[in-house]
Design a protein around this motif. Structure first.
Motif, PDB file in Angstrom:
ATOM      1  N   ASN A  17       0.802  -1.228   0.000  1.00 25.21           N
ATOM      2  CA  ASN A  17       0.000   0.000   0.000  1.00 25.21           C
ATOM      3  C   ASN A  17       0.832   1.274   0.000  1.00 25.21           C
ATOM      4  OD1 ASN A  17      -2.696  -0.198  -0.465  1.00 25.21           O
ATOM      5  ND2 ASN A  17      -3.346   0.243   1.615  1.00 25.21           N
ATOM      6  N   THR A  63       0.307   2.760  -6.474  1.00 28.74           N
ATOM      7  CA  THR A  63       0.229   2.162  -5.140  1.00 28.74           C
ATOM      8  C   THR A  63       0.633   0.696  -5.262  1.00 28.74           C
ATOM      9  OG1 THR A  63      -1.547   3.657  -4.469  1.00 28.74           O
ATOM     10  CG2 THR A  63      -1.260   1.646  -3.181  1.00 28.74           C
ATOM     11  N   THR A  82       0.748  -3.026  -4.414  1.00 28.52           N
ATOM     12  CA  THR A  82      -0.099  -4.009  -3.722  1.00 28.52           C
ATOM     13  C   THR A  82       0.343  -5.448  -3.990  1.00 28.52           C
ATOM     14  OG1 THR A  82      -1.648  -4.037  -5.575  1.00 28.52           O
ATOM     15  CG2 THR A  82      -2.106  -2.479  -3.777  1.00 28.52           C
TER      16      THR A  82
END
Length: 246
Positions: free
Chosen positions: A187, A217, A219
């Motif tokens: 994250n 982002t 992930t």
């Protein structure tokens, strides 16, 4: 009163006589039992008839007194001794609360909390959410799931941490270069950029995004390729004519 212990007694009367019968209080045996594991009891002994005896039950750690075998729940208790008697102290195991919590509910959840009988087993477990992993319990144990023997009220906190993912950036080195690759926590946000070499231009990323530079982002482990293309140049040609027409 003349010292004879014969009773009944036959004698020959030869004169006026007086006899006094002498009595004494009986002694009775009081037996007091406990439990070898759960607790002990005191007060046993030999007691004179109609005297008082005090019975006391003492529970071992993890147990508690419940009652005497005659149903009486007073402890300690006083009894009047009138016969040989046996009293047994009865005990039961304590219940203890096991509290299990997550240090961060966004990272993971826990199971296994409840009320457990002393010296029984409880299994506690921590389950990490996507992008995170279990690290340890608050007492330092890293076993998960974990079975423990309940001996007291306890609180266990599951601790989690973010996973680390790799971001790999590729490019045709003839056409250009990229920046921003690395290892990042789940994250986390990072900026990646593509720079075209002379004679080329950036066209987009392999995931269909054309923004450059761009913020992404992280992930999961990812590989993204910067796409380039050769520039097109316009070439103009002209003809000069002299005075003679050549």
């Amino acid at each position: 009163s003349d010292g004879s212990t014969v009773n009944p007694r036959t004698f020959t009367v030869t004169c006026d006589s007086s006899f006094t019968a002498q009595f004494a209080t009986n002694d009775y045996l009081l037996t007091v039992n406990g439990d070898a594991v759960m607790g002990s009891a005191t007060g046993a002994g030999s007691y004179a008839y109609n005297t008082f005896a005090t019975l006391t039950a003492t529970a071992n750690y993890g147990y508690h007194f419940t009652q005497w075998n005659d149903g009486n729940t007073i402890n300690p208790r006083t009894v009047v001794v009138t016969s040989d008697s046996t009293f047994t102290a009865q005990f039961a195991a304590n219940n203890y609360n096991v509290v299990v919590v997550s240090a961060n509910n966004a990272m993971g959840s826990v199971a296994g909390a409840g009320s457990y009988t002393y010296n029984t087993s409880a299994t506690i477990a921590a389950t990490a959410n996507y992008g995170y992993h279990f690290t340890q319990w608050s007492d330092g144990s890293t076993v998960n799931p974990r079975t423990l023997t309940v001996t007291c009220d306890s609180v266990f906190t599951a601790q989690f941490a973010a996973n680390t993912y790799s971001l790999t950036l590729l490019a045709d080195e003839v056409m250009g270069s990229v920046m921003g690759a690395g290892d990042f926590e789940y994250n986390a946000s990072t900026i990646i950029s593509a720079s075209a070499n002379y004679g080329y231009h950036f066209t987009g990323w392999s995931d269909g995004v054309s923004l450059n530079p761009r913020m992404i982002t992280v992930t999961m482990d990812s590989t993204i390729t910067a796409l380039f293309a050769a520039n097109a140049y316009h070439v103009a040609a002209s003809v000069n004519i002299d005075e003679a027409g050549y």
